[in-house]
Design a protein around this motif. Sequence first.
Motif, PDB file in Angstrom:
ATOM      1  N   SER A 232       0.817  -1.214   0.000  1.00  0.00           N
ATOM      2  CA  SER A 232       0.000   0.000   0.000  1.00  0.00           C
ATOM      3  C   SER A 232       0.853   1.267   0.000  1.00  0.00           C
ATOM      4  N   ASN A 233       2.117   1.120   0.397  1.00  0.00           N
ATOM      5  CA  ASN A 233       3.008   2.290   0.436  1.00  0.00           C
ATOM      6  C   ASN A 233       4.440   1.808   0.239  1.00  0.00           C
ATOM      7  N   GLU A 234       5.076   2.252  -0.844  1.00  0.00           N
ATOM      8  CA  GLU A 234       6.430   1.799  -1.154  1.00  0.00           C
ATOM      9  C   GLU A 234       7.442   2.387  -0.166  1.00  0.00           C
ATOM     10  N   PRO A 235       8.374   1.571   0.351  1.00  0.00           N
ATOM     11  CA  PRO A 235       9.430   2.112   1.219  1.00  0.00           C
ATOM     12  C   PRO A 235      10.478   2.846   0.381  1.00  0.00           C
ATOM     13  N   LYS A 236      11.123   3.838   0.982  1.00  0.00           N
ATOM     14  CA  LYS A 236      12.174   4.583   0.285  1.00  0.00           C
ATOM     15  C   LYS A 236      13.368   4.766   1.214  1.00  0.00           C
ATOM     16  N   ASP A 237      14.532   4.344   0.741  1.00  0.00           N
ATOM     17  CA  ASP A 237      15.753   4.590   1.505  1.00  0.00           C
ATOM     18  C   ASP A 237      16.092   6.075   1.475  1.00  0.00           C
ATOM     19  N   GLY A 238      16.824   6.529   2.486  1.00  0.00           N
ATOM     20  CA  GLY A 238      17.271   7.916   2.501  1.00  0.00           C
ATOM     21  C   GLY A 238      18.341   8.158   1.448  1.00  0.00           C
ATOM     22  N   SER A 239      18.619   9.410   1.171  1.00  0.00           N
ATOM     23  CA  SER A 239      19.625   9.775   0.165  1.00  0.00           C
ATOM     24  C   SER A 239      21.032   9.537   0.710  1.00  0.00           C
ATOM     25  N   ASN A 240      21.895   8.990  -0.122  1.00  0.00           N
ATOM     26  CA  ASN A 240      23.310   8.862   0.236  1.00  0.00           C
ATOM     27  C   ASN A 240      24.024  10.181  -0.035  1.00  0.00           C
ATOM     28  N   LEU A 241      24.879  10.595   0.900  1.00  0.00           N
ATOM     29  CA  LEU A 241      25.661  11.817   0.734  1.00  0.00           C
ATOM     30  C   LEU A 241      27.122  11.470   0.469  1.00  0.00           C
ATOM     31  N   TYR A 242      27.723  12.200  -0.457  1.00  0.00           N
ATOM     32  CA  TYR A 242      29.152  12.067  -0.739  1.00  0.00           C
ATOM     33  C   TYR A 242      29.818  13.396  -0.398  1.00  0.00           C
ATOM     34  N   LEU A 243      30.809  13.344   0.473  1.00  0.00           N
ATOM     35  CA  LEU A 243      31.497  14.551   0.911  1.00  0.00           C
ATOM     36  C   LEU A 243      32.724  14.811   0.040  1.00  0.00           C
ATOM     37  N   THR A 244      33.221  16.034   0.094  1.00  0.00           N
ATOM     38  CA  THR A 244      34.445  16.386  -0.632  1.00  0.00           C
ATOM     39  C   THR A 244      35.689  15.863   0.082  1.00  0.00           C
ATOM     40  N   ILE A 245      35.503  15.317   1.262  1.00  0.00           N
ATOM     41  CA  ILE A 245      36.610  14.803   2.080  1.00  0.00           C
ATOM     42  C   ILE A 245      37.343  13.669   1.357  1.00  0.00           C
ATOM     43  N   ASP A 246      38.672  13.687   1.443  1.00  0.00           N
ATOM     44  CA  ASP A 246      39.508  12.579   0.975  1.00  0.00           C
ATOM     45  C   ASP A 246      39.962  11.826   2.223  1.00  0.00           C
ATOM     46  N   HIS A 247      39.495  10.584   2.385  1.00  0.00           N
ATOM     47  CA  HIS A 247      39.747   9.870   3.644  1.00  0.00           C
ATOM     48  C   HIS A 247      41.238   9.684   3.917  1.00  0.00           C
ATOM     49  N   ARG A 248      42.050   9.642   2.873  1.00  0.00           N
ATOM     50  CA  ARG A 248      43.496   9.464   3.070  1.00  0.00           C
ATOM     51  C   ARG A 248      44.114  10.711   3.703  1.00  0.00           C
ATOM     52  N   ILE A 249      43.711  11.884   3.193  1.00  0.00           N
ATOM     53  CA  ILE A 249      44.221  13.140   3.752  1.00  0.00           C
ATOM     54  C   ILE A 249      43.627  13.375   5.136  1.00  0.00           C
ATOM     55  N   GLN A 250      42.344  13.017   5.295  1.00  0.00           N
ATOM     56  CA  GLN A 250      41.687  13.183   6.597  1.00  0.00           C
ATOM     57  C   GLN A 250      42.377  12.340   7.666  1.00  0.00           C
ATOM     58  N   GLN A 251      42.705  11.104   7.335  1.00  0.00           N
ATOM     59  CA  GLN A 251      43.370  10.237   8.307  1.00  0.00           C
ATOM     60  C   GLN A 251      44.753  10.768   8.664  1.00  0.00           C
ATOM     61  N   ALA A 252      45.463  11.306   7.668  1.00  0.00           N
ATOM     62  CA  ALA A 252      46.781  11.889   7.939  1.00  0.00           C
ATOM     63  C   ALA A 252      46.654  13.086   8.873  1.00  0.00           C
ATOM     64  N   LEU A 253      45.632  13.919   8.636  1.00  0.00           N
ATOM     65  CA  LEU A 253      45.411  15.089   9.486  1.00  0.00           C
ATOM     66  C   LEU A 253      45.026  14.676  10.903  1.00  0.00           C
ATOM     67  N   GLU A 254      44.124  13.703  11.026  1.00  0.00           N
ATOM     68  CA  GLU A 254      43.708  13.230  12.355  1.00  0.00           C
ATOM     69  C   GLU A 254      44.918  12.722  13.147  1.00  0.00           C
ATOM     70  N   LYS A 255      45.760  11.956  12.489  1.00  0.00           N
ATOM     71  CA  LYS A 255      46.921  11.366  13.158  1.00  0.00           C
ATOM     72  C   LYS A 255      47.869  12.440  13.675  1.00  0.00           C
ATOM     73  N   GLN A 256      48.191  13.410  12.824  1.00  0.00           N
ATOM     74  CA  GLN A 256      49.147  14.442  13.218  1.00  0.00           C
ATOM     75  C   GLN A 256      48.561  15.406  14.248  1.00  0.00           C
ATOM     76  N   MET A 257      47.278  15.720  14.117  1.00  0.00           N
ATOM     77  CA  MET A 257      46.643  16.610  15.093  1.00  0.00           C
ATOM     78  C   MET A 257      46.576  15.949  16.469  1.00  0.00           C
ATOM     79  N   GLN A 258      46.304  14.653  16.496  1.00  0.00           N
ATOM     80  CA  GLN A 258      46.247  13.952  17.779  1.00  0.00           C
ATOM     81  C   GLN A 258      47.623  13.891  18.425  1.00  0.00           C
TER      82      GLN A 258
END
Length: 712
Positions: A232-258
């Motif tokens: 009676s009512n079709e289910p709909k998944d939420g929208s997937n978001l893609y960020l401009t973040i590069d996980h490789r650079i983000q991980q490098a930044l997290e490591k050095q900041m910590q």
Amino acid sequence: MNPLSKSRRRVAFVMLIFAALFLVFISRFLYLSTTKKFHGEDMLVYAEKKRWESQSTLSAERGEIFDRLGSPIAINIPSYHLVAIYRLGGVKDPDETVVDFKKTATGLAPILGMSVKELETYLIENKDRSQIEFGKKGNDLTVDQKEQIDRLKLPGIRLIEEPKRYYPNGIFLSDTLGFVQKITEDNGRVVLKGQMGIEKQYDEALRESFGSRVFEKDRSGGELVQGTSKISNEPKDGSNLYLTIDHRIQQALEKQMQKMYNEYKPKNATGIVMDAKTGEILAMTDRPSFNPNLRDMTDFTNFAVSSRFEPGSTMKIFTLAAAIDAGVFRPNEPYKSGSYNYKGTVIKDYNDVGWGTIPMIEGVYHSSNVMFSILTAEKLGIERYKDYFKKFHFDQKTGIDISGEVNSQSDLSKPLNTLITSWGQSTAVTPMQILQGATAIAGDGEMVKPHIIQKADHTDKAPYKAKTEVVGKPISAEAAKATREALDGVVNSKIGTGQMYKLKDYRVIGKTGTAQISENGKYIQGQFIHSFIGMAPKDDPELIMYIAVDRPSKNESSVSGPSIMSPVFKSVMNTALQYRSIKPATQKESVDVKAKIIPSYIGKSMNQAEEMAKEQGAVPVVLGDGVEVVSQIPTRGQEFVSGERVLFKTGRTFKMPDITGWSQRDVKKLVSLYDLKLDVIGKGFVTKQSARTGTLVKENGKLTVELAEPKE
């Protein structure tokens, strides 16, 4: 008409309305009881059909979040909620309910992290209830725990599946990403709802829509095997978001900041890496931070957009760019460093004594407050500085697609405040405002808006894809290049304040900053916010990185910033440039702080001369329609400095350029080149010229210019 008559009329009117409504109701009742039809359908048949109909929920999932490369940042995983059933319909059943408390406790205790005695006692204490839950120990159980419990085949033990948000990287973009929380709706359904950051800001787009299915049921309420069913009512998944973040650079930044945070324990710190050409945020993190799986946060502020502070000397790059764009910065012009008196207020360099009488370009390298005060008050002018302040959008939010952004805080109505703002105190701005302004210097003068959402795969409408948005052009392309040349010596000269940020394989330019902190109208003594904004490669910057550290608890002094922050910057910037496939370049020698020697351009084509001059760091001005240079000023062998105008004569006549803002010295170059007769009115910089722009001027002609000092 008397009041009694009026009252009777009102009563009669109300009774008439009620009578009409009653007649409608009676008519409808008689119709239904006679025809036994509702909307054309037999009511007895309809009631019988509804009696054997039931409805079930069709599940859907919350949209997930990924980085620019498709690496997961926030995903959905199943979790389970443990329930113990003591009675079904008020009846105990050894096969379907909990009866053997010892056996049940012995099996479940090690899986739930409890002792057998503790769990058995809990089961016995609640034996008179129909069913029980197990609190925190029985919530958010993993698939592995579920499988262990299933293998025990314990009567009366049920596992109810619930949605769970999982952040696979732990402490990763946490202050920007945020987190979700499980919410139980009125109908008993458990859903995930964003509570902070991107998860909250884009909750509507990420949120799923559950569907429903109608089916025929049997006497026990179960679905008939041979019965009919329909959605009676079709289910709909939420929208997937893609960020401009590069996980490789983000991980490098997290490591050095910590690593930095563990050693120096600052009150706050932020680091941001941005694409200089598009405004895309490639990495961003704060300290202190938290793990969104645990939500062990102590600070809910996103330092990059929600905190404003007096930035210190990083603000000087915009003052420098404005002065170069306005044509009033003369790199080789000498000034006396140390102190400067502005209308009774004495402004000092950070070392109190300065470096004697030095060229203005060395004032940039030394981060001289005195030089920038002279540049603003005497060269650029207070009012013109305020115009550039607005051109760089320091009077407004960037509009980045992150919640919680605050605006700058300034009072430029007072000339002294404006002067102090030009070298980084008095006015509070956000790191994101500084980054946005820096894109104009890194590029061709165009300023691009920062953003972090790259695209969204909507299920119910067209997909969204972000575009680079140019929000202004505060300076010319030539001024941007000349500013980069001037900033080169901050990092790459032997006297620059940013020498510790130098990279081996890439040419970095940038500006250091050390800001005093104002509390309750007074500056705190001995405590600072240290910062650095750097970009690379110098000639065509691909990346901009900003880092700020607020009141480190170790090695704190007005000059300790580079030793604290440079390891973070160098490691992350080097890694980011490599991941972006930027080819390493052989480093030139350190910047020579002395003036350069002008070569001969005579005989060169117009294009060749322009290209050579730009490579030397000069600003070429071509005069005439000839094909090659026949004369030049400055002449061969004379000294010149980066950003200085070099005039090329290619013919006996020329079209008058717009010389508004030129210094008297530059005007005299033009006059000397064409033997013009010059009349000068006033002193300072050109505000009016007798020959209009584009007018054909011959040798031995006449030129009158009006000059004026910069306005305050």
